[in-house]
Design a protein around this motif. Structure first.
Motif, mmCIF file in Angstrom:
data_model
loop_
_atom_site.group_PDB
_atom_site.id
_atom_site.type_symbol
_atom_site.label_atom_id
_atom_site.label_comp_id
_atom_site.label_asym_id
_atom_site.label_seq_id
_atom_site.Cartn_x
_atom_site.Cartn_y
_atom_site.Cartn_z
ATOM 1 N N ASP A 243 0.915 -1.151 0.005
ATOM 2 C CA ASP A 243 -0.020 0.338 0.085
ATOM 3 C C ASP A 243 0.916 1.287 0.052
ATOM 4 O OD1 ASP A 243 0.986 0.226 2.562
ATOM 5 O OD2 ASP A 243 -0.811 -0.555 3.414
ATOM 6 N N GLY A 244 0.307 2.562 0.366
ATOM 7 C CA GLY A 244 0.976 3.630 0.101
ATOM 8 C C GLY A 244 2.168 3.860 1.064
ATOM 9 N N GLU A 245 1.791 3.095 2.131
ATOM 10 C CA GLU A 245 2.762 3.031 3.279
ATOM 11 C C GLU A 245 4.155 2.396 3.128
ATOM 12 O OE1 GLU A 245 2.493 5.029 6.721
ATOM 13 O OE2 GLU A 245 1.044 5.875 5.187
ATOM 14 N N VAL A 246 3.970 1.326 2.383
ATOM 15 C CA VAL A 246 5.152 0.561 1.905
ATOM 16 C C VAL A 246 5.874 1.570 0.897
ATOM 17 C CG1 VAL A 246 6.019 -1.342 0.606
ATOM 18 C CG2 VAL A 246 3.999 -1.664 1.782
ATOM 19 N N MET A 247 5.259 2.240 0.001
ATOM 20 C CA MET A 247 5.843 2.974 -0.916
ATOM 21 C C MET A 247 6.595 4.088 -0.418
ATOM 22 S SD MET A 247 5.275 1.138 -3.491
ATOM 23 C CE MET A 247 4.059 0.012 -3.529
ATOM 24 N N LYS A 248 6.015 4.789 0.630
ATOM 25 C CA LYS A 248 6.494 5.741 1.347
ATOM 26 C C LYS A 248 7.789 5.484 2.305
ATOM 27 C CE LYS A 248 2.243 8.389 2.329
ATOM 28 N NZ LYS A 248 1.214 8.690 3.606
ATOM 29 N N LEU A 249 7.747 4.300 2.805
ATOM 30 C CA LEU A 249 9.055 3.686 3.454
ATOM 31 C C LEU A 249 10.129 3.429 2.671
ATOM 32 C CD1 LEU A 249 9.256 1.856 6.679
ATOM 33 C CD2 LEU A 249 10.678 0.790 4.746
ATOM 34 N N ILE A 250 9.867 2.947 1.359
ATOM 35 C CA ILE A 250 10.864 2.792 0.368
ATOM 36 C C ILE A 250 11.493 4.170 -0.021
ATOM 37 C CG2 ILE A 250 11.414 2.352 -2.200
ATOM 38 C CD1 ILE A 250 8.985 -0.124 -1.917
ATOM 39 N N VAL A 251 10.708 4.902 -0.244
ATOM 40 C CA VAL A 251 11.282 6.219 -0.554
ATOM 41 C C VAL A 251 12.270 7.030 0.387
ATOM 42 C CG1 VAL A 251 10.954 8.957 -1.189
ATOM 43 C CG2 VAL A 251 9.294 6.896 -2.285
ATOM 44 N N LYS A 252 11.717 6.617 1.673
ATOM 45 C CA LYS A 252 12.309 7.092 2.863
ATOM 46 C C LYS A 252 13.727 6.369 3.157
ATOM 47 C CE LYS A 252 11.573 8.365 7.684
ATOM 48 N NZ LYS A 252 10.633 8.130 9.140
ATOM 49 N N ALA A 253 13.808 5.076 2.964
ATOM 50 C CA ALA A 253 14.853 4.345 2.920
ATOM 51 C C ALA A 253 15.879 4.503 1.897
ATOM 52 C CB ALA A 253 14.434 2.677 2.833
#
Length: 774
Positions: free
Chosen positions: A486-496
């Motif tokens: 979901d969107g939270e996964v995508m946000k964490l990827i970008v942050k990582a």
């Protein structure tokens, strides 16, 4: 040092022997499969050849790919037994008769090379009996390797050595079974039934006896002895139907003849008249006319169940089984439930757990071996000692004592303590010495669960986490239900990404789940559709594209490490990784068309890139497009990592790990090997066929429609996919950039997600887990 295993011989081409041979071939190792000469016909190799032919048609498939079957050489014992001299391991899987096995060993001793391991797949005959009369040299090379059926899918192998077995030979077999065949190898003692079948047979007998004695319905018995205990939903009666009711008397006869007279199993082993009648009448379970359950074809395949008192069948009913905490794995609540439910649960658990506790050290050296065996051999969610921890060792001991039953020594040693604990970030087990010992992983095994016990995530949110797994490598873990994205996964990827770039060397995308990812969180998508929040859906699509391309073009290596299902968006993230180290049991594919959508996170372009670079792909813009269209429009999913390579989801040089426990370590090593001199890939440009190609794909889809293989709405979805893959309005002379292809993908996705027929497909999938053919 004995010679490594480079060729294997399996003697006995029955279900087990043939399946073992197939798994050896799956490992890429040549295997000689021999059986007797048939009494009729001119083909002396007919039995072994027939076994291979059957396996190529069997589902679930013993072979991971049809090409693996080419590694199986067939023959017969009379004409080809001398070929065992070419082999480094001979596995005997013939009928469970001591005289036949011993006669075969006599012949093998004269033909095999020194140091060539010989093992029996027996589950009933002690090793000491098998090697009686053989030379010391033969005994040094002999052991028991008990596989479980089906050999490809059941991860357990019990290994039994004798006092004369050469440690080097045993180590060679264990290492090969572990790394090449993907087995969790558990050391068992040379006792009747070893570990799994000894405990499992008693557990089944206890369940059968108590249900008959209490006059329970089969439905209620399985509702109690299934999911509430962490046992597969078949329960006990459903399991007996699955393995074959006629097998039970043979197991019983074997154990009663070999176990000591004071063994608890001897007291409960008994003949049950109804079961004897069922076997005589051909009701032997799923392989026969039915068993405790059957499908009545005269009533439209209505599911029926036998009455244990009258022996008559009636329509299966949903029983009033355990409720609340008792239904959700609280074993104390389950056994204390009033009435038949609690009494039946205790009759099974009390006896089974006490028996398992009494088998340390007789059948196994420690509690871990017994727990691993039952979890892997019988698919229990928890091993017996993990169950005891749920009940409480002192509680179990007290109830046994109150009933006048013996309390096993290890329960007395435990007292008020648990058999497992976490200490200083390590999982420990209680030994017979009364001390706790670390659970030790084999060399080459890296456990994310162990890492999580001893550390905290670098970053995390509700759907994903980033972990330091050592040597400068991080692990991106999905944490939602079914590891949905979901969107939270995508946000964490970008942050990582900037964190990894600044402080680490590489990233692995992995989780410990049975399935890598079921794909996008369709429930959230449907919630957004129901409130007409289409802008939020478009943000999710664009955000996923950005996150995945961020991984692809990151200035460090990214290695995907999937196991189990990797569907839809779970497949797309793998397509964006620099490399993949997959578990052999990988079921991956772009399945979006099945729910009325198209891949929306960059999967189309990545598949086009792989197709145009595939070995043997004809030149020109159309062949790669046609290949991808065929795979994606039909929502085809690989049935193994080997098939995933054939379907281009994996590259030819992507790695495959046979043992599930070794995937993370192997992926980390692959990532580290890529660090030096790493440069990100360049963005591709595509020559796509435009309108002409789209028409060609449409005609192909219409052909499927006319044959009844595609529905009306399948044509709509496939047309949208075709528009993406052919480049939209692009002309044959135009170049389509990756970004332009991503926009086509987004537009097609957003158009379809607004369609009532796509919405109906998604909702049906969420409700039933099955595709809607509208």
């Amino acid at each position: 040092m004995s010679k490594p295993i480079q060729k294997v011989c399996v003697i006995g081409a029955g279900t087990m022997g043939a399946g073992i041979a197939a798994q050896v071939a799956n490992a890429g190792v040549p295997v000689l499969l021999l059986d007797i000469v048939p009494k009729q016909g001119n083909n002396r190799n007919a039995i072994a050849e027939g076994a291979v032919a059957r396996m190529l048609k069997t589902e679930p498939a013993p072979f991971m790919s049809k090409s693996a079957a080419k590694l199986v050489e067939t023959g017969n014992i009379e004409d080809h037994l001398e070929k065992v001299a070419e082999c480094d391991w001979i596995i005997e899987a013939v009928i469970e008769r001591l005289d036949i096995k011993q006669g075969l060993y006599e012949k093998l001793e004269a033909l095999k090379q020194p140091g060539c391991a010989v093992s029996s797949n027996t589950s009933t005959i002690p090793l000491a009996n098998l090697v009686e009369g053989r030379s010391d040299a033969f005994k040094a090379d002999f052991l028991i390797t008990h596989f479980f059926n089906p050999p490809r899918y059941m991860r357990l192998m019990e290994i039994v050595t004798g006092p004369a077995t050469d440690a080097g030979v045993a180590d060679k077999v264990e290492q090969f079974a572990d790394v090449a065949l993907g087995k969790t190898v558990v050391a068992a003692k040379d006792t009747p039934g070893f570990i799994a079948n000894r405990i499992g047979t008693l557990w089944i007998q206890l369940g059968l006896n108590a249900a008959f004695d209490m006059g329970l319905s089969v439905e209620l018995a399985d509702a109690v002895a299934g999911k509430p205990m962490g046992v597969p939903k078949t329960g006990i009666f459903g399991l007996v139907d699955l393995v074959g009711i006629d097998l039970m008397p043979h197991l019983q006869a074997s154990l009663t003849s070999t176990l000591p007279k004071d063994d608890p199993y001897q007291a409960i082993a008994r003949e049950i008249p109804l079961i004897e009648k069922m076997i005589a009448d051909g009701y032997t379970g799923r392989k026969g006319k039915g068993g405790f359950y059957r499908l009545n074809k005269e009533k439209g395949r209505q599911k029926e169940v036998i009455d244990l008192v009258s022996g008559e069948y009636h329509a299966a009913a949903r029983p009033a089984g355990p409720r609340g905490a008792a239904a959700k794995g609280d074993l104390r609540k389950l056994v204390e439930t009033k009435g038949d439910i609690g009494a039946y649960a205790w009759a099974i658990l009390g006896g089974t757990l006490a028996y398992a506790a009494s088998l340390v050290p007789e059948a196994a050296d420690d509690v871990v071996a017994i727990d691993d065996t039952m979890k892997l051999g019988y698919n229990w969610k928890h091993g017996p000692f993990e169950m005891i921890d749920k009940l409480g060792a002192a509680y179990l001991a007290k109830r046994l004592e109150a009933e006048g039953k013996p309390v096993p020594e290890i329960l007395k040693i435990a007292g008020e303590r648990s058999f497992y604990r976490i200490e200083d970030g390590k999982r420990q087990f209680l030994g017979l010495d009364g001390e706790y010992h670390d659970v030790v992983r084999a060399e080459g095994v890296l456990s994310l669960a162990d890492i999580k016990l001893a550390s905290k995530p670098i970053i995390k949110n509700a759907s994903a986490a980033l972990w330091d797994i050592g040597e400068g490598v991080v692990c991106l873990e999905f944490t939602g239900k079914m590891n949905a994205l979901d969107g939270e996964v995508m946000k964490l990827i970008v942050k990582a990404l900037p964190i990894v770039q600044a402080q680490y060397k590489a990233m692995v995308v992995y989780n410990d789940g049975a399935n890598f990812s079921a794909g996008a969180n369709l429930g959230l998508a449907m919630f957004a559709v129901n409130i007409a929040a289409y802008s939020e859906i478009e943000k999710l699509v664009a955000g996923g594209q950005m996150a995945y391309k961020g991984l692809k073009y990151a200035p460090f290596p990214v290695v995907g490490a999937p196991a189990g299902m990797a569907l839809g968006g779970g497949c797309e993230i793998l397509l964006h990784c620099d490399a993949i180290q997959a578990h052999a049991e990988l079921y991956t594919g772009l399945v979006e068309c099945g729910v009325g959508l198209v891949p929306g996170w960059g999967g189309n372009g990545e598949m086009l890139e792989r197709a145009r670079n595939a070995r043997g792909m004809p030149k020109g813009p159309m062949p790669p497009v046609g290949k991808v269209f065929e795979t994606v429009s039909t929502a085809t999913v690989s049935k193994s990592a080997a098939q995933a390579k054939e379907m281009l989801f994996l590259r030819p040089d992507d790695g495959v790990t046979m043992n599930r426990d070794r995937v993370l370590y192997d992926a980390r090593q692959k990532a580290l090997a890529m660090v030096e001199g790493y440069t990100p890939p360049e963005a591709p440009e595509f020559k796509l066929p435009g309108d002409t190609g789209r028409v060609g794909l449409s005609l192909a889809a219409q052909g499927f429609h006319k044959r009844g293989l595609a529905t009306d709405y399948d044509l709509v979805v496939s047309d949208a996919l075709a528009e993406v893959l052919t480049g939209g309005d692009a002309d044959l002379v135009d170049t389509v950039s990756e970004q332009e292809l991503l926009k086509l993908e987004r537009d097609a996705f957003m158009k379809l997600v607004r369609s009532p027929r796509s919405i109906a497909r998604v909702e049906h999938m969420l409700e039933t887990g099955k595709p809607l053919r509208n």
